[in-house]
Design a protein around this motif. Structure first.
Motif, PDB file in Angstrom:
ATOM      1  N   MET A   1       0.877  -1.297  -0.015  1.00  0.00           N
ATOM      2  CA  MET A   1      -0.042  -0.111   0.019  1.00  0.00           C
ATOM      3  C   MET A   1       0.830   1.363  -0.036  1.00  0.00           C
ATOM      4  O   MET A   1       1.562   1.238   0.955  1.00  0.00           O
ATOM      5  N   ASP A  82      -3.743   2.837  -7.566  1.00  0.00           N
ATOM      6  CA  ASP A  82      -4.008   2.018  -6.374  1.00  0.00           C
ATOM      7  C   ASP A  82      -5.484   1.961  -6.011  1.00  0.00           C
ATOM      8  O   ASP A  82      -5.878   3.215  -5.962  1.00  0.00           O
ATOM      9  N   TYR A  84      -6.276   1.623  -2.869  1.00  0.00           N
ATOM     10  CA  TYR A  84      -6.296   2.236  -1.424  1.00  0.00           C
ATOM     11  C   TYR A  84      -4.962   2.597  -1.456  1.00  0.00           C
ATOM     12  O   TYR A  84      -4.178   2.347  -1.950  1.00  0.00           O
ATOM     13  N   ASN A 104      -0.422  -4.540   2.723  1.00  0.00           N
ATOM     14  CA  ASN A 104      -1.369  -4.840   1.594  1.00  0.00           C
ATOM     15  C   ASN A 104      -2.796  -4.444   1.741  1.00  0.00           C
ATOM     16  O   ASN A 104      -3.019  -3.963   2.938  1.00  0.00           O
ATOM     17  N   THR A 105      -3.762  -4.729   1.256  1.00  0.00           N
ATOM     18  CA  THR A 105      -5.088  -4.195   1.096  1.00  0.00           C
ATOM     19  C   THR A 105      -6.005  -5.407   1.288  1.00  0.00           C
ATOM     20  O   THR A 105      -7.428  -5.154   1.236  1.00  0.00           O
ATOM     21  N   ILE A 108      -9.078  -5.312   3.705  1.00  0.00           N
ATOM     22  CA  ILE A 108     -10.121  -4.157   3.859  1.00  0.00           C
ATOM     23  C   ILE A 108     -11.384  -4.733   2.983  1.00  0.00           C
ATOM     24  O   ILE A 108     -11.394  -5.362   2.169  1.00  0.00           O
ATOM     25  N   ILE A 153      -6.797   5.572   5.565  1.00  0.00           N
ATOM     26  CA  ILE A 153      -6.570   4.779   4.487  1.00  0.00           C
ATOM     27  C   ILE A 153      -7.766   5.240   3.538  1.00  0.00           C
ATOM     28  O   ILE A 153      -8.826   5.197   3.974  1.00  0.00           O
ATOM     29  N   SER A 155      -9.975   5.138  -0.213  1.00  0.00           N
ATOM     30  CA  SER A 155      -9.992   4.572  -1.545  1.00  0.00           C
ATOM     31  C   SER A 155      -9.893   5.507  -2.613  1.00  0.00           C
ATOM     32  O   SER A 155     -10.105   6.703  -2.654  1.00  0.00           O
TER      33      SER A 155
END
Length: 265
Positions: A1, A82, A84, A104-105, A108, A153, A155
């Motif tokens: 991320m 990306d 996020y 990493n995402t 989520i 964080i 989006s």
């Protein structure tokens, strides 16, 4: 991320501290040069601020600079590839557990717009708690005001939405995003991670000092009756977000819980 760190050119000491923290957790960040509101002219500030003042005091130049700095980060995310990315201010302390969430995402949930990963130790309303797989952390829906933009964080799609509300500055950026009083809050699906992954600790806020000075300058001396009324209302105003009839009803009839989001260094 990807992680974006907001940092003033003149705050080299803060940058060094944040670099040391990120390095210790094997994380990288992209520095975003903060907008120094104190270098803006009165004419520039006037063009940036909404002509209708809805904030309790005029916004200090440093507050405007902070707003524009977050806007720069949101633009990078909105125009990036990306799904996020994370935004940090340069005065936070990171949790030792942050690596597993910033690497990493995958953790989520689908459809979440923002995950607030900081806390300012205020009582907030949360509901719909879920445990993040293979961790002792929880995610929950944020239902009340929870100010501070130390770390979050966001989006790509929600960054585009937030930017539509940032053409003119009428309130601090944390109120714009995290205060139900303003309409953007209801359009975002905001989750809170608990415990928080970062917090502003042992640091004097550069903006708060300016806010306090403006409050002093714009403070009016009330009449005796006005002073008595203000003092009688003070406890209610301090706890209105908890003791209002609507919130009391929600507390007893739904899964909403009022609590302080903890932080573990």
């Amino acid at each position: 991320m990807k992680c974006y760190l907001i940092n003033l050119d003149r705050s080299e000491d803060r940058l060094a501290k944040m670099q040391a923290q990120f390095d210790s957790y094997n994380l990288n960040f992209t520095r975003v040069a903060a907008v120094d509101g104190k270098t803006l002219t009165a004419e520039q500030l006037s063009k940036l601020v909404d002509s209708v003042q809805i904030w309790e005091i005029p916004l200090p130049a440093s507050e405007i600079g902070c707003f524009l700095s977050h806007k720069k980060c949101l633009e990078l995310i909105a125009h990036g590839e990306d799904e996020y990315a994370a935004i940090f201010e340069d005065d936070v302390t990171l949790s030792k557990e942050c690596t597993k969430f910033l690497s990493n995402t995958d953790w989520i949930p689908r459809g979440v717009d923002i995950i607030k990963i900081d806390t300012n130790d205020m009582l907030v309303a949360l509901k719909d708690f879920i445990v993040i797989k293979n961790t002792e952390y929880e995610l929950s829906k944020l239902c009340s005001k929870h100010l501070c933009c130390g770390g979050y964080i966001v989006s790509r799609n929600s960054a585009k939405l937030i930017l539509k509300y940032m053409d003119k500055i009428s309130v601090p950026v944390d109120n714009l995003i995290y205060d139900p009083k303003y309409r953007l809050f209801s359009q975002l699906k905001i989750n809170q991670i608990m415990p928080a992954l970062c917090m502003q600790i042992d640091t004097v806020s550069l903006i708060e000092a300016d806010r306090q000075q403006l409050r002093i300058e714009h403070k009016k001396t009330p009449s005796l009756l006005g002073w008595i009324g203000r003092e009688l209302m003070r406890p209610y105003k301090r706890n209105a977000h908890i003791i209002s009839p609507g919130n009391i009803w929600a507390r007893w009839t739904t899964s909403t819980r009022w609590m302080k989001v903890p932080f573990k260094r």
